[in-house]
Design a protein around this motif. Sequence first.
Motif, PDB file in Angstrom:
ATOM      1  N   ASP B 500       0.811  -1.156  -0.081  1.00  0.00           N
ATOM      2  CA  ASP B 500       0.585  -0.120   0.024  1.00  0.00           C
ATOM      3  C   ASP B 500       0.808   1.227   0.235  1.00  0.00           C
ATOM      4  OD1 ASP B 500       0.351  -1.029   2.389  1.00  0.00           O
ATOM      5  OD2 ASP B 500      -0.989   0.501   3.629  1.00  0.00           O
ATOM      6  N   GLY B 501       1.687   1.000   0.283  1.00  0.00           N
ATOM      7  CA  GLY B 501       2.721   2.140   0.412  1.00  0.00           C
ATOM      8  C   GLY B 501       3.337   1.812  -0.741  1.00  0.00           C
ATOM      9  N   LEU B 526      -0.740  -5.330  -1.865  1.00  0.00           N
ATOM     10  CA  LEU B 526      -0.100  -5.676  -0.176  1.00  0.00           C
ATOM     11  C   LEU B 526      -1.080  -4.539   0.578  1.00  0.00           C
ATOM     12  CD1 LEU B 526       3.024  -7.803  -0.662  1.00  0.00           C
ATOM     13  CD2 LEU B 526       0.715  -8.172  -1.214  1.00  0.00           C
ATOM     14  N   ASN B 528      -1.607  -3.410   3.388  1.00  0.00           N
ATOM     15  CA  ASN B 528      -1.982  -4.061   5.843  1.00  0.00           C
ATOM     16  C   ASN B 528      -2.075  -2.845   5.676  1.00  0.00           C
ATOM     17  OD1 ASN B 528       0.903  -2.687   4.723  1.00  0.00           O
ATOM     18  ND2 ASN B 528       1.672  -4.737   5.614  1.00  0.00           N
ATOM     19  N   SER B 530      -0.157   0.181   6.147  1.00  0.00           N
ATOM     20  CA  SER B 530       0.927   0.299   6.967  1.00  0.00           C
ATOM     21  C   SER B 530       2.562   0.358   6.663  1.00  0.00           C
ATOM     22  CB  SER B 530       0.879  -0.531   8.260  1.00  0.00           C
ATOM     23  OG  SER B 530       2.247  -0.192   9.217  1.00  0.00           O
ATOM     24  N   TYR B 531       3.120   1.121   7.186  1.00  0.00           N
ATOM     25  CA  TYR B 531       4.496   0.648   6.369  1.00  0.00           C
ATOM     26  C   TYR B 531       4.770  -0.461   7.907  1.00  0.00           C
ATOM     27  CZ  TYR B 531       4.353   5.231   4.179  1.00  0.00           C
ATOM     28  OH  TYR B 531       3.571   6.726   3.870  1.00  0.00           O
ATOM     29  N   ASN B 532       4.673  -1.407   7.470  1.00  0.00           N
ATOM     30  CA  ASN B 532       4.828  -2.700   7.881  1.00  0.00           C
ATOM     31  C   ASN B 532       6.300  -2.781   8.575  1.00  0.00           C
ATOM     32  OD1 ASN B 532       3.272  -4.826   9.380  1.00  0.00           O
ATOM     33  ND2 ASN B 532       4.716  -6.027   8.349  1.00  0.00           N
TER      34      ASN B 532
HETATM   35 MG    MG Z   1       2.424  -1.144   3.583  1.00  0.00          MG
END
Ligand code: MG
Lengths: 166, 631
Positions: B500-501, B526, B528, B530-532
């Motif tokens: 997503d980032g 993908l 999530n 977040s910057y997972n």
């Molecule tokens: Mg992400």
Amino acid sequence: MLRSIVFTGLILAAAPAAAQQVQLPPGEGRDIIATACTQCHALNFPTSLREGPAGWRFHVEDMILRGAQIKNSEVETVVNYLASNFGPGVNIPPPATRVSLPEGEGKQLVEQRCSTCHELSRVGDARLARQDWDRVVAKMVSIGAPLTDDEAKTALTYLQKNFAPK
Amino acid sequence: MKELVRQYLDKGISRRKLTTGLSAAGMTTVAAKAMAQALSSPTPQAVAAAPAGAVRDFKGTGGAVFTQQLKAAGVEYIFFNPSTADAPIYDSLVNEPAIQLIKGVQEGAVVAMADGYARATGKLGVAIVANVGLPNALTQVVNSWKDQIPILLAAASIAQDNVGREQFQEYEHIESMTQPITKWNWVAASSDTIAETTRRAIKYASTPPAAPVYLSIPENLLRLESSGQIYDHALFNVPMTIRPAKDDIERAARMLIEAKSPLMSFGDEVTLCKGEKEMVELADLLGLPAAGGTGALGFWSKPFPTRHPLFIGGVFRQMRFPENVDVHLNLGFKHGELAMAGAKQISIRRDPASLARGAPVDLPIVADIRLATIDLIEAVKSLATKERLKQIADDRLEKARAFTSEQAKLIARIGREHSDGGTAIRMERLGVELEQWLDKDAIYVCDVDSGKRMDPFMNFGGDDKRYIGTGPNILGWGMAAGLGVKLAFPNQQVLSVVGDGSFLFSGPQPLWSLARYEAPTTNIVLNNKSYNNERNRIWMTGGAQFKAGRDFTCYNGSPDVDYAAVAKAFGVDGEKVMEASQIKDALARARKANMDGKPYLLDVNIQRDGVGAASTWHPEYSIADKRARKV
Ligand SMILES: [Mg+2]
Ligand SMILES: Cc1ncc(C[n+]2csc(CCOP(=O)(O)OP(=O)(O)O)c2C)c(N)n1
């Protein structure tokens, strides 16, 4: 080892080195970790960090998916080593801050069980929405917080009541 | 080295001086000579001896001279985002069917499309942007630069007479901002030298080790009627297919035969030299355990078949398998040379600059990787009988297989155990499903951070899927690069995977080109929220955010972007995939759309994982609340 959850590449692994190297106590599995986990990064996860077997398993498998050379036959040994040497309640450093929690059912439970892996201040500082407390408590239990289902519910109710967003 | 080459091209020093200088800088004589040859213009004799049509006179605008020289060099596509000044370039293509224009609506996407095309084909990627859009382009140029991808980035610059007059959109020395991430940059000096300057740019970009270059042509020169000589590519292309010295190869062959515990590492230069098949043949011949990178740096193409019993994973200073490495052969891996205690190191590299740069190398060889491998195979065969070689290889293979078959079981178990992510989808599960869904000859375009966890569940290399990523992970590349790849290989399935980032870093603009040119790629976000991986990295240093248990920087879920809806807004159909049970059907719909000639996007609800993943806490701040008046 834990820090490496993080690393995106051989070289990138040289991200900020905050911590001192973690000293590994003797035990079966230590030598595997000392070799396999230090090829890409130092062993510098926060020394106060503690997790149970399921929590450590996530990190170990994560590293394997990223290339750590831990053999199939060694996974259990490594997870056991980490969980017994860096598990809930093991050798935890004395808290840096004293936290007093508000009265209520669940206070003692949170004080006792939620301080076995990290400082209680983390619990006290957090102001989370209901569903976030749901997720956080479920996660803590899944990585090894010593709470039965009923105890977890009591702790959850206490936290949602006392630590909602201001 | 750069300075020497510049002096040479500007005719300041002789060819002999250049070769001596390059040798002094550490190049072998053979390599230095080949480089000098590669850089020199063809001699008048060569031009005279060229077949009819190979050199031809051309009259037209400067823009037309430029595009005719590109065409003669084999350029079929120009990726672009126009401004006013570069109009003569596009005017010249109105009646020129040999070059297809592909437009991107953000310059980063323009470069990433050209880069994807160049990675997939090994050919030059051409990107033309507005001078004011150049800074947008540069972020993605870093990917090409670090991975040595040939890109010609061009722009029309301000008319020569106006330079220095603070004109509209003029900023001085604009080309120098490209300097740290290009092999060279030029401003064309006169209309009559546009053809030559263009050739120089192409040659600089394409001559291995390849790189991006920047060429600017002043607006007045693009408009001016001028004449130029157009050369066929053969007249200025020297591919640097250098054969290694025979003695060196024999020595390497002997070391590898006699080794007790040899190891081969391999990297992207194998792909760039198209030496994948020969590499596997060498490994098979000698039973060499083969190790690649653990990240993507120097290893964005995964050239060795990951399903092969000799493929053991990443290369490390201290290998746990094979133990006690005594001979380490590095085949074209920029970061493969490591200070391994007790091992003699042979490194065969195409790029002399990064050879023997950090770790001790006993036998450095500069050569084309494919040719060196062919020679090495021959040398090995000439030094030992077939029977002896077979025995050596079988012995080593047996040990490697014992290790790799166990590791394969381990990966399969992890995949099985993590197939259920509850309310969200585990990366492991998606990886397993993608392995089943993807065609065997699919091309997997990877622009992810924590999404690399899926890689081990899929097979790449050899007869299996092709992997194309970027070494430095400058995100926002993937969807646009996927278009470039599909353009190059329209008959193969292409999947672009982004986080997503990384979707947000390119913005949705690549979708515009995907829709506009009917590029039937599947795009997976993908998501999530977040910057997972970033959060994991930050929290693991134990800083204040970790201690407070509050994520100040990495949570993306507020606002909760609907990527499928974004895609639809750009004319790309797509859907959200919320649970693991929906993956299969969603992938089937993606395939159907692709078969119908349409791109498709899947916004996949991926579980955030690792440290600090549970809470969605993020700092609340409202600018609206700052107001004293409701305006
Ligand atoms: Mg992400
Ligand atoms: C252009 C660019 N900007 C910033 C970064 C730094 N960075 C590395 S990873 C990352 C977050 C990526 O988030 P996402 O794509 O969602 O990956 P994941 O959540 O799977 O880790 C950032 C900001 C980068 N690599 N590239």
